[in-house]
Design a protein around this motif. Structure first.
Motif, PDB file in Angstrom:
ATOM      1  N   LYS A   1      89.279 -14.009 -30.309  1.00  0.00           N
ATOM      2  CA  LYS A   1      88.992 -12.967 -29.328  1.00  0.00           C
ATOM      3  C   LYS A   1      90.309 -12.292 -28.918  1.00  0.00           C
ATOM      4  O   LYS A   1      91.319 -12.969 -28.739  1.00  0.00           O
ATOM      5  CB  LYS A   1      88.350 -13.625 -28.117  1.00  0.00           C
ATOM      6  N   GLY A   2      90.269 -10.988 -28.762  1.00  0.00           N
ATOM      7  CA  GLY A   2      91.488 -10.251 -28.421  1.00  0.00           C
ATOM      8  C   GLY A   2      91.791 -10.269 -26.927  1.00  0.00           C
ATOM      9  O   GLY A   2      90.875 -10.402 -26.105  1.00  0.00           O
ATOM     10  N   GLY A   3      93.064 -10.183 -26.585  1.00  0.00           N
ATOM     11  CA  GLY A   3      93.474  -9.978 -25.201  1.00  0.00           C
ATOM     12  C   GLY A   3      93.262 -11.152 -24.262  1.00  0.00           C
ATOM     13  O   GLY A   3      93.153 -10.970 -23.054  1.00  0.00           O
ATOM     14  N   VAL A   4      93.218 -12.365 -24.794  1.00  0.00           N
ATOM     15  CA  VAL A   4      92.940 -13.522 -23.937  1.00  0.00           C
ATOM     16  C   VAL A   4      94.204 -14.181 -23.379  1.00  0.00           C
ATOM     17  O   VAL A   4      94.118 -15.019 -22.475  1.00  0.00           O
ATOM     18  CB  VAL A   4      92.109 -14.597 -24.682  1.00  0.00           C
ATOM     19  N   GLY A   5      95.368 -13.839 -23.929  1.00  0.00           N
ATOM     20  CA  GLY A   5      96.605 -14.441 -23.417  1.00  0.00           C
ATOM     21  C   GLY A   5      97.394 -15.239 -24.452  1.00  0.00           C
ATOM     22  O   GLY A   5      98.308 -15.994 -24.092  1.00  0.00           O
ATOM     23  N   LYS A   6      97.095 -15.079 -25.720  1.00  0.00           N
ATOM     24  CA  LYS A   6      97.822 -15.816 -26.769  1.00  0.00           C
ATOM     25  C   LYS A   6      99.314 -15.480 -26.763  1.00  0.00           C
ATOM     26  O   LYS A   6     100.166 -16.362 -26.735  1.00  0.00           O
ATOM     27  CB  LYS A   6      97.256 -15.467 -28.167  1.00  0.00           C
ATOM     28  N   THR A   7      99.600 -14.185 -26.782  1.00  0.00           N
ATOM     29  CA  THR A   7     101.002 -13.776 -26.893  1.00  0.00           C
ATOM     30  C   THR A   7     101.776 -14.088 -25.612  1.00  0.00           C
ATOM     31  O   THR A   7     102.907 -14.602 -25.658  1.00  0.00           O
ATOM     32  CB  THR A   7     101.071 -12.268 -27.203  1.00  0.00           C
ATOM     33  N   THR A   8     101.177 -13.804 -24.477  1.00  0.00           N
ATOM     34  CA  THR A   8     101.820 -14.077 -23.184  1.00  0.00           C
ATOM     35  C   THR A   8     102.145 -15.566 -23.079  1.00  0.00           C
ATOM     36  O   THR A   8     103.219 -15.953 -22.591  1.00  0.00           O
ATOM     37  CB  THR A   8     100.871 -13.645 -22.039  1.00  0.00           C
ATOM     38  N   THR A   9     101.231 -16.399 -23.556  1.00  0.00           N
ATOM     39  CA  THR A   9     101.436 -17.845 -23.489  1.00  0.00           C
ATOM     40  C   THR A   9     102.500 -18.294 -24.484  1.00  0.00           C
ATOM     41  O   THR A   9     103.374 -19.108 -24.141  1.00  0.00           O
ATOM     42  CB  THR A   9     100.099 -18.577 -23.733  1.00  0.00           C
TER      43      THR A   9
ATOM     44  N   PRO B   1     100.330  -8.793 -36.866  1.00  0.00           N
ATOM     45  CA  PRO B   1     100.905  -7.488 -37.246  1.00  0.00           C
ATOM     46  C   PRO B   1     101.147  -6.561 -36.053  1.00  0.00           C
ATOM     47  O   PRO B   1     101.940  -5.621 -36.157  1.00  0.00           O
ATOM     48  CB  PRO B   1      99.843  -6.886 -38.171  1.00  0.00           C
ATOM     49  N   GLN B   2     100.510  -6.815 -34.913  1.00  0.00           N
ATOM     50  CA  GLN B   2     100.805  -6.014 -33.710  1.00  0.00           C
ATOM     51  C   GLN B   2     102.228  -6.256 -33.223  1.00  0.00           C
ATOM     52  O   GLN B   2     102.767  -5.470 -32.450  1.00  0.00           O
ATOM     53  CB  GLN B   2      99.851  -6.366 -32.568  1.00  0.00           C
ATOM     54  N   ALA B   3     102.831  -7.393 -33.647  1.00  0.00           N
ATOM     55  CA  ALA B   3     104.209  -7.757 -33.295  1.00  0.00           C
ATOM     56  C   ALA B   3     104.474  -7.769 -31.788  1.00  0.00           C
ATOM     57  O   ALA B   3     105.597  -7.544 -31.340  1.00  0.00           O
ATOM     58  CB  ALA B   3     105.220  -6.838 -34.012  1.00  0.00           C
TER      59      ALA B   3
ATOM     60  N   VAL C   1      96.509 -20.266 -15.586  1.00  0.00           N
ATOM     61  CA  VAL C   1      97.453 -19.158 -15.441  1.00  0.00           C
ATOM     62  C   VAL C   1      96.736 -18.029 -14.693  1.00  0.00           C
ATOM     63  O   VAL C   1      95.801 -17.429 -15.208  1.00  0.00           O
ATOM     64  CB  VAL C   1      97.972 -18.667 -16.807  1.00  0.00           C
ATOM     65  N   ARG C   2      97.181 -17.816 -13.473  1.00  0.00           N
ATOM     66  CA  ARG C   2      96.515 -16.807 -12.640  1.00  0.00           C
ATOM     67  C   ARG C   2      96.811 -15.394 -13.128  1.00  0.00           C
ATOM     68  O   ARG C   2      97.851 -15.151 -13.752  1.00  0.00           O
ATOM     69  CB  ARG C   2      97.004 -16.939 -11.186  1.00  0.00           C
ATOM     70  N   ARG C   3      95.909 -14.504 -12.835  1.00  0.00           N
ATOM     71  CA  ARG C   3      96.180 -13.095 -13.109  1.00  0.00           C
ATOM     72  C   ARG C   3      97.366 -12.672 -12.252  1.00  0.00           C
ATOM     73  O   ARG C   3      97.375 -12.874 -11.045  1.00  0.00           O
ATOM     74  CB  ARG C   3      94.947 -12.257 -12.769  1.00  0.00           C
ATOM     75  N   ASN C   4      98.385 -12.149 -12.882  1.00  0.00           N
ATOM     76  CA  ASN C   4      99.605 -11.808 -12.159  1.00  0.00           C
ATOM     77  C   ASN C   4     100.259 -10.604 -12.840  1.00  0.00           C
ATOM     78  O   ASN C   4     100.618 -10.659 -14.019  1.00  0.00           O
ATOM     79  CB  ASN C   4     100.549 -13.030 -12.169  1.00  0.00           C
ATOM     80  N   ILE C   5     100.400  -9.546 -12.103  1.00  0.00           N
ATOM     81  CA  ILE C   5     100.860  -8.286 -12.694  1.00  0.00           C
ATOM     82  C   ILE C   5     102.244  -8.424 -13.346  1.00  0.00           C
ATOM     83  O   ILE C   5     102.558  -7.764 -14.326  1.00  0.00           O
ATOM     84  CB  ILE C   5     100.832  -7.145 -11.626  1.00  0.00           C
TER      85      ILE C   5
ATOM     86  N   LEU D   1     103.324 -10.769 -15.139  1.00  0.00           N
ATOM     87  CA  LEU D   1     103.169 -11.228 -16.530  1.00  0.00           C
ATOM     88  C   LEU D   1     102.866 -10.067 -17.459  1.00  0.00           C
ATOM     89  O   LEU D   1     103.250 -10.074 -18.630  1.00  0.00           O
ATOM     90  CB  LEU D   1     102.054 -12.278 -16.629  1.00  0.00           C
ATOM     91  N   ALA D   2     102.165  -9.069 -16.937  1.00  0.00           N
ATOM     92  CA  ALA D   2     101.830  -7.902 -17.757  1.00  0.00           C
ATOM     93  C   ALA D   2     103.009  -6.929 -17.850  1.00  0.00           C
ATOM     94  O   ALA D   2     103.127  -6.175 -18.814  1.00  0.00           O
ATOM     95  CB  ALA D   2     100.610  -7.207 -17.178  1.00  0.00           C
ATOM     96  N   GLU D   3     103.898  -6.984 -16.852  1.00  0.00           N
ATOM     97  CA  GLU D   3     105.048  -6.065 -16.856  1.00  0.00           C
ATOM     98  C   GLU D   3     106.211  -6.575 -17.702  1.00  0.00           C
ATOM     99  O   GLU D   3     106.920  -5.794 -18.339  1.00  0.00           O
ATOM    100  CB  GLU D   3     105.562  -5.866 -15.415  1.00  0.00           C
TER     101      GLU D   3
HETATM  102  N1  LIG Z   1      97.932 -14.021 -16.442  1.00  0.00           N
HETATM  103  C1  LIG Z   1      97.986 -12.697 -16.668  1.00  0.00           C
HETATM  104  N2  LIG Z   1      97.985 -11.817 -15.652  1.00  0.00           N
HETATM  105  C2  LIG Z   1      98.032 -10.482 -15.858  1.00  0.00           C
HETATM  106  N3  LIG Z   1      98.077  -9.928 -17.080  1.00  0.00           N
HETATM  107  C3  LIG Z   1      98.085 -10.744 -18.148  1.00  0.00           C
HETATM  108  C4  LIG Z   1      98.042 -12.160 -18.015  1.00  0.00           C
HETATM  109  N4  LIG Z   1      98.047 -12.711 -19.250  1.00  0.00           N
HETATM  110  C5  LIG Z   1      98.098 -11.686 -20.112  1.00  0.00           C
HETATM  111  N5  LIG Z   1      98.116 -10.496 -19.470  1.00  0.00           N
HETATM  112  C6  LIG Z   1      98.114  -9.160 -20.064  1.00  0.00           C
HETATM  113  O1  LIG Z   1      96.863  -9.000 -20.717  1.00  0.00           O
HETATM  114  C7  LIG Z   1      97.032  -8.373 -21.980  1.00  0.00           C
HETATM  115  C8  LIG Z   1      96.554  -9.309 -23.085  1.00  0.00           C
HETATM  116  O2  LIG Z   1      97.375 -10.473 -23.088  1.00  0.00           O
HETATM  117  P1  LIG Z   1      98.014 -11.014 -24.444  1.00  0.00           P
HETATM  118  O3  LIG Z   1      98.671  -9.909 -25.180  1.00  0.00           O
HETATM  119  O4  LIG Z   1      98.831 -12.197 -24.110  1.00  0.00           O
HETATM  120  O5  LIG Z   1      96.682 -11.465 -25.184  1.00  0.00           O
HETATM  121  P2  LIG Z   1      96.485 -11.790 -26.726  1.00  0.00           P
HETATM  122  O6  LIG Z   1      95.419 -12.820 -26.804  1.00  0.00           O
HETATM  123  O7  LIG Z   1      97.776 -12.091 -27.369  1.00  0.00           O
HETATM  124  O8  LIG Z   1      95.953 -10.378 -27.270  1.00  0.00           O
HETATM  125  P3  LIG Z   1      95.738  -9.989 -28.806  1.00  0.00           P
HETATM  126  O9  LIG Z   1      94.496 -10.702 -29.215  1.00  0.00           O
HETATM  127  O10 LIG Z   1      95.599  -8.486 -28.803  1.00  0.00           O
HETATM  128  O11 LIG Z   1      96.936 -10.448 -29.572  1.00  0.00           O
HETATM  129  C9  LIG Z   1      98.497  -8.004 -22.075  1.00  0.00           C
HETATM  130  O12 LIG Z   1      98.671  -6.710 -21.632  1.00  0.00           O
HETATM  131  C10 LIG Z   1      99.171  -8.983 -21.129  1.00  0.00           C
HETATM  132  O13 LIG Z   1     100.376  -8.481 -20.592  1.00  0.00           O
END
Ligand SMILES: Nc1ncnc2c1ncn2[C@@H]1O[C@H](COP(=O)(O)OP(=O)(O)OP(=O)(O)O)[C@@H](O)[C@H]1O
Ligand SMILES: [Mg+2]
Length: 273
Positions: free
Chosen positions: A10-18, A40-42, A226-230, A232-234
């Motif tokens: 699933k996309g956008g769940v937090g893989k890269t941030t983690t 490939p999104q790098a 991991v709480r939603r926290n701006i 982390l997105a910045e």
């Molecule tokens: N805890 C958080 N609070 C706020 N924003 C977050 C948090 N975790 C991730 N984000 C943001 O949400 C978006 C998706 O997160 P991330 O890129 O880590 O997901 P991903 O699973 O790697 O996505 P993809 O599947 O596209 O590779 C990003 O813009 C990221 O900055």
């Protein structure tokens, strides 16, 4: 050496941030950490302050590891500020072509494991793309464990069965050590009613899997959410980890706690949920 794939199709769940922030926290704690960008999104590469279009990156990246047989150690770049303890194998957008280019290569699922043979570290963390394709398979074949980042919202569990099937299949055919070690809630909002329902469903599911041959039989739900926290997105747009960008933020607290929990788990000290 623990080799961990951050995996969820699933996309956008937090893989890269983690991957970025757990990696930074473990390196800050003195561990030697290698990160591998398999998307490939790098995004991971950019998050760490490395330009995927820089000459050095274009010459040495995970695409070339998989398609030109370059050993992974030869493409590692130091992440600034970690005195050599945090390294990354960067990705470039060409990596998208690897899925097609490798389609007729024998042993294409085991390429990364072969090419990474010389890697020495305490932790290897792999950022997977949001798909079940060849790049993710290569991560699962090399990994010893999988951490699944999950967002506690509607349909969060949709696709989990497919994820478990994929891990189970890789374990059976190519990598008997592979198991799901943890489920991590990301972008967590404790006030949302649905959050409690989804966490409850996951706990129930894992309780049923215990003691079976299910790939998640030993998985825990991390106590750290991991709480939603701006912040982390910045942080990614500054090319910094959360510890550099906003050291007193909730995001820094959460990823610091997660790193302690992951390390403790390796010593067998994690209390099962
Ligand atoms: N805890 C958080 N609070 C706020 N924003 C977050 C948090 N975790 C991730 N984000 C943001 O949400 C978006 C998706 O997160 P991330 O890129 O880590 O997901 P991903 O699973 O790697 O996505 P993809 O599947 O596209 O590779 C990003 O813009 C990221 O900055
Ligand atoms: Mg990502």
């Amino acid at each position: 050496m623990r080799i961990i794939a951050l995996f969820n199709q699933k996309g956008g769940v937090g893989k890269t941030t983690t991957t970025a922030n757990l990696g930074a926290a473990l390196a800050d704690a003195g561990k030697r950490v290698v990160l591998i960008d398999l998307d490939p999104q790098a995004n991971l590469t950019t998050h760490l302050g490395i330009d995927p279009d820089a000459d050095s990156t274009l010459a040495a990246n995970t695409y070339r590891v998989l398609t030109d047989g370059i050993p992974l150690v030869e493409v590692l770049q130091d992440v600034e500020g970690f005195e050599g303890r945090l390294k990354v194998a960067p990705a470039v957008s060409d990596l998208a072509a690897a899925e097609v280019e490798l389609v007729s290569v024998v042993g294409r699922e085991t390429l990364l494991r072969k090419m990474a043979a010389g890697v020495k570290a305490d932790y290897v963390l792999m950022d997977c793309p949001p798909s079940l394709g060849l790049l993710s398979l290569n991560a699962l074949v090399y990994a010893t464990e999988v951490i699944v980042p999950l967002q506690a919202h509607f349909l969060a569990l949709q696709g989990m069965e497919k994820l478990f099937d994929t891990v189970g299949m890789v374990r059976q055919a190519l990598n008997p050590k592979l198991h799901i070690s943890g489920i991590l809630f990301c972008q967590y909002e404790s006030a949302a009613k649905l959050t409690g329902e989804v966490t409850g469903e996951v706990e129930t599911f894992l309780a049923q899997a215990r003691g079976t041959s299910h790939p998640a039989a030993e998985a825990v739900v991390f106590r750290t959410h991991v709480r939603r926290n701006i912040k982390l997105a910045e942080a990614p747009s500054f090319g910094k980890s959360i510890f550099d960008y906003a050291p007193t933020s909730a995001g820094a607290d959460d990823y610091g706690n997660l790193a302690a929990e992951v390390a403790e788990m390796g010593k067998g000290g994690h209390a099962k949920a």
